[in-house]
Design a protein around this motif. Structure first.
Motif, PDB file in Angstrom:
ATOM      1  N   GLN A 346       0.768  -1.275   0.024  1.00  0.00           N
ATOM      2  CA  GLN A 346      -0.113  -0.099   0.128  1.00  0.00           C
ATOM      3  C   GLN A 346       0.845   1.259   0.098  1.00  0.00           C
ATOM      4  O   GLN A 346       0.248   2.594  -0.008  1.00  0.00           O
ATOM      5  N   LEU A 347       2.216   0.954  -0.016  1.00  0.00           N
ATOM      6  CA  LEU A 347       3.158   2.364  -0.055  1.00  0.00           C
ATOM      7  C   LEU A 347       2.682   3.230   1.120  1.00  0.00           C
ATOM      8  O   LEU A 347       2.610   4.622   0.753  1.00  0.00           O
ATOM      9  N   ARG A 348       2.382   2.775   2.278  1.00  0.00           N
ATOM     10  CA  ARG A 348       1.995   3.480   3.449  1.00  0.00           C
ATOM     11  C   ARG A 348       0.795   4.546   3.180  1.00  0.00           C
ATOM     12  O   ARG A 348       0.779   5.564   3.540  1.00  0.00           O
ATOM     13  N   GLY A 349      -0.184   4.058   2.409  1.00  0.00           N
ATOM     14  CA  GLY A 349      -1.481   4.683   2.202  1.00  0.00           C
ATOM     15  C   GLY A 349      -1.284   5.614   1.125  1.00  0.00           C
ATOM     16  O   GLY A 349      -2.113   6.228   0.858  1.00  0.00           O
ATOM     17  N   GLN A 350      -0.329   5.590   0.426  1.00  0.00           N
ATOM     18  CA  GLN A 350       0.073   6.586  -0.740  1.00  0.00           C
ATOM     19  C   GLN A 350      -0.880   6.165  -2.096  1.00  0.00           C
ATOM     20  O   GLN A 350      -1.194   7.125  -3.025  1.00  0.00           O
ATOM     21  N   VAL A 351      -1.134   4.704  -2.209  1.00  0.00           N
ATOM     22  CA  VAL A 351      -1.963   4.415  -3.183  1.00  0.00           C
ATOM     23  C   VAL A 351      -3.386   4.022  -2.796  1.00  0.00           C
ATOM     24  O   VAL A 351      -3.647   3.886  -1.571  1.00  0.00           O
ATOM     25  N   LYS A 352      -4.206   3.963  -3.833  1.00  0.00           N
ATOM     26  CA  LYS A 352      -5.745   3.884  -3.721  1.00  0.00           C
ATOM     27  C   LYS A 352      -5.841   2.092  -3.984  1.00  0.00           C
ATOM     28  O   LYS A 352      -4.987   1.754  -4.800  1.00  0.00           O
ATOM     29  N   TYR A 353      -6.597   1.507  -3.730  1.00  0.00           N
ATOM     30  CA  TYR A 353      -6.917   0.154  -3.916  1.00  0.00           C
ATOM     31  C   TYR A 353      -8.321  -0.015  -4.945  1.00  0.00           C
ATOM     32  O   TYR A 353      -9.294   0.704  -4.752  1.00  0.00           O
ATOM     33  N   VAL A 354      -8.033  -1.084  -5.678  1.00  0.00           N
ATOM     34  CA  VAL A 354      -9.378  -1.459  -6.517  1.00  0.00           C
ATOM     35  C   VAL A 354     -10.071  -2.702  -5.697  1.00  0.00           C
ATOM     36  O   VAL A 354      -9.328  -3.597  -5.474  1.00  0.00           O
ATOM     37  N   PRO A 355     -11.301  -2.560  -4.869  1.00  0.00           N
ATOM     38  CA  PRO A 355     -11.727  -3.430  -3.928  1.00  0.00           C
ATOM     39  C   PRO A 355     -12.311  -4.599  -4.582  1.00  0.00           C
ATOM     40  O   PRO A 355     -12.154  -5.588  -4.088  1.00  0.00           O
ATOM     41  N   LYS A 356     -12.543  -4.694  -5.949  1.00  0.00           N
ATOM     42  CA  LYS A 356     -12.996  -5.870  -6.639  1.00  0.00           C
ATOM     43  C   LYS A 356     -12.603  -6.075  -7.962  1.00  0.00           C
ATOM     44  O   LYS A 356     -12.568  -5.046  -8.848  1.00  0.00           O
ATOM     45  N   VAL A 357     -12.205  -7.120  -8.403  1.00  0.00           N
ATOM     46  CA  VAL A 357     -11.724  -7.489  -9.465  1.00  0.00           C
ATOM     47  C   VAL A 357     -12.197  -8.711 -10.188  1.00  0.00           C
ATOM     48  O   VAL A 357     -12.422  -9.660  -9.506  1.00  0.00           O
ATOM     49  N   ASN A 358     -12.857  -8.494 -11.509  1.00  0.00           N
ATOM     50  CA  ASN A 358     -13.354  -9.595 -11.970  1.00  0.00           C
ATOM     51  C   ASN A 358     -12.346 -10.583 -12.729  1.00  0.00           C
ATOM     52  O   ASN A 358     -11.656 -10.138 -13.618  1.00  0.00           O
ATOM     53  N   HIS A 359     -12.340 -11.840 -11.966  1.00  0.00           N
ATOM     54  CA  HIS A 359     -11.154 -12.640 -12.491  1.00  0.00           C
ATOM     55  C   HIS A 359     -11.756 -14.034 -12.871  1.00  0.00           C
ATOM     56  O   HIS A 359     -10.921 -14.826 -12.625  1.00  0.00           O
ATOM     57  N   ASP A 360     -13.023 -14.042 -13.057  1.00  0.00           N
ATOM     58  CA  ASP A 360     -13.353 -15.365 -13.460  1.00  0.00           C
ATOM     59  C   ASP A 360     -12.589 -15.801 -14.735  1.00  0.00           C
ATOM     60  O   ASP A 360     -12.313 -15.259 -15.690  1.00  0.00           O
ATOM     61  N   GLY A 361     -12.041 -17.237 -14.484  1.00  0.00           N
ATOM     62  CA  GLY A 361     -11.463 -17.867 -15.468  1.00  0.00           C
ATOM     63  C   GLY A 361      -9.877 -17.406 -15.439  1.00  0.00           C
ATOM     64  O   GLY A 361      -8.949 -18.225 -16.100  1.00  0.00           O
ATOM     65  N   ALA A 362      -9.260 -16.372 -14.650  1.00  0.00           N
ATOM     66  CA  ALA A 362      -8.153 -16.201 -14.575  1.00  0.00           C
ATOM     67  C   ALA A 362      -7.257 -16.664 -13.444  1.00  0.00           C
ATOM     68  O   ALA A 362      -7.941 -17.121 -12.529  1.00  0.00           O
ATOM     69  N   PHE A 363      -5.957 -16.782 -13.785  1.00  0.00           N
ATOM     70  CA  PHE A 363      -5.035 -17.112 -12.580  1.00  0.00           C
ATOM     71  C   PHE A 363      -4.081 -16.193 -12.072  1.00  0.00           C
ATOM     72  O   PHE A 363      -3.533 -16.363 -10.898  1.00  0.00           O
ATOM     73  N   LEU A 364      -3.861 -15.034 -12.904  1.00  0.00           N
ATOM     74  CA  LEU A 364      -3.041 -14.021 -12.472  1.00  0.00           C
ATOM     75  C   LEU A 364      -3.861 -12.741 -13.056  1.00  0.00           C
ATOM     76  O   LEU A 364      -4.292 -12.601 -14.184  1.00  0.00           O
ATOM     77  N   ILE A 365      -3.955 -11.675 -11.943  1.00  0.00           N
ATOM     78  CA  ILE A 365      -4.510 -10.356 -12.263  1.00  0.00           C
ATOM     79  C   ILE A 365      -3.328  -9.462 -12.234  1.00  0.00           C
ATOM     80  O   ILE A 365      -2.731  -9.334 -11.281  1.00  0.00           O
ATOM     81  N   GLN A 366      -3.283  -8.733 -13.186  1.00  0.00           N
ATOM     82  CA  GLN A 366      -2.113  -7.667 -13.405  1.00  0.00           C
ATOM     83  C   GLN A 366      -2.835  -6.266 -13.914  1.00  0.00           C
ATOM     84  O   GLN A 366      -3.705  -6.555 -14.892  1.00  0.00           O
TER      85      GLN A 366
END
Length: 399
Positions: A346-366
């Motif tokens: 999180q770089l000590r709160g300097q970055v924002k996060y994406v809370p939900k990622v659609n990863h149906d069928g994926a094994f690696l999310i980039q």
């Protein structure tokens, strides 16, 4: 010439291993990277390859490289749980030891923020050398946080051991797969992006020359490599006399006052240039996730450390150091987790996060910066797991 990891085993420095495995010797780094070269965007490919190797078929020598490679590739994949697991397997095999008592000089020190104290003394130096453990991404975080203020003090070069000599970062303004090996890790990529945005000139300094071992002198190739690294840094200073340089190196390269047969890069540089660098160690006082491997001084204060790097000050205000071979000893924060990921992402709160990622069928999310072209370095990534996980990225547009 592309740069690959150099291998250090059992106190013996070996020269860079070529891509093809030597006869009768399995080099996990080199063989896995062959696979990765054919699958550049698939960060999981080298791990999948290595996990198909039967550990029992490896010698102790090969197994040490194998564990190191898996720890490193998992760190590049932001899968720090597995990095820790394989790093500990390597350490247990090598039976790392050391003193088990707290230094008497350390007991009466007081804590201070590392960034603050480094900047306080930085103006006195033309060259700052700071080290990292190559499979520990959070060591790059302190370097990133120093960039802006060091730039205001006149620092204008960032020298990276991990960069390829043919990198195009300064022209392109962002890192790509072909620019190096360790630089493919997301926090390393972020360090590079921030440096070019702050008008640093990024330079490579790794030794491209091959070393030929000499007799029974097991440290010959170590000295050879460090001396070439020092010369490459000095050559930059000779071309730009007013340059002020921040150098990021692995492990012991930043050490001074060595035994003659173990001379390191920082000491060679001082001899060549007449310039004493400020030497900062991050790799001794850190959380190894196993109390058996903690430095006793770190264990003594671990429960009181904040969530950012600190140093400790002696009674006279000077910065405490664990060894006379460095000028500053940094204590890294203890490892903690947030939302099933290690908090340092999180770089000590300097970055924002994406809370939900659609990863149906994926094994690696980039997540890649949308405006970047080519085989670029992801801003963040993670393996799909049963737990809900977040991508940590700066506000912007991503693909």
């Amino acid at each position: 010439m592309k740069q690959y990891p150099w291998t250090f085993l059992f106190g013996i420095c070996c020269f860079g291993i070529p891509l093809s495995a030597q006869s009768g010797f399995f080099n996990a780094f080199a063989e896995a990277d062959k696979v990765w070269e054919q699958n550049e965007d698939n960060y999981y490919a080298p791990i999948h390859f290595l996990q198909g190797i039967a550990e029992d078929s490896l010698s102790k020598f090969e197994k040490n490289i194998y564990y190191d490679a898996l720890a490193t590739y998992h760190s590049i994949n932001s899968n720090f749980e597995e990095t820790i697991r394989y790093d500990l397997q390597r350490r247990r095999q090598r039976k790392y030891g050391g003193k088990r008592t707290v230094d008497s000089t350390f007991i009466h020190t007081k804590m201070s923020l590392a960034k603050q104290e480094i900047l306080h003394v930085a103006e006195e130096f033309e060259v700052i050398m700071i080290n990292e453990s190559h499979h520990t991404p959070y060591h790059r975080q302190l370097v990133s946080e120093l960039l802006r203020e060091l730039g205001q003090l006149g620092f204008n070069y960032l020298a990276l051991e991990g960069l390829s000599r043919e990198h195009q970062v300064n022209e392109r303004k962002y890192p790509c797969f072909e620019d190096g090996f360790y630089t493919r890790e997301p926090l390393f990529g972020e360090l590079i992006r921030q440096a070019v945005q702050l008008d640093y000139t990024l330079v490579a300094y790794e030794a491209a020359e091959k070393c030929k071992p000499e007799g029974k002198d097991k440290y010959h190739c170590q000295r050879f490599r460090d001396s070439i690294q020092a010369k490459n840094i000095y050559d930059i200073k000779k071309k730009d006399v007013g340059a002020k340089m921040l150098v990021l190196a692995g492990y012991s390269h930043i050490k001074k006052n060595s035994q003659p047969h173990k001379t390191r890069m920082a000491e060679y540089f001082a001899r060549l240039s007449g310039i004493q660098p400020l030497s900062i160690d991050q790799t001794t006082m850190m959380d190894f996730a196993d109390t058996n491997f903690l430095n006793p001084n770190y264990a003594y204060v671990q429960d009181h450390l904040p969530a950012e790097p600190v140093v400790f000050l002696n009674a006279d205000g000077t910065i405490w150091r664990h060894s006379k071979r460095v000028d500053i000893t940094v204590f890294s924060p203890p490892l903690t987790q947030t939302d099933h990921r290690y908090s340092f992402y999180q770089l000590r709160g300097q970055v924002k996060y994406v809370p939900k990622v659609n990863h149906d069928g994926a094994f690696l999310i980039q997540a890649f910066y949308a405006q970047a072209r080519g085989h670029t370095i992801p801003a963040d990534l993670f393996f799909r797991t049963e737990e809900e996980r977040c991508l940590y990225v700066y506000p912007g547009i991503y693909r």
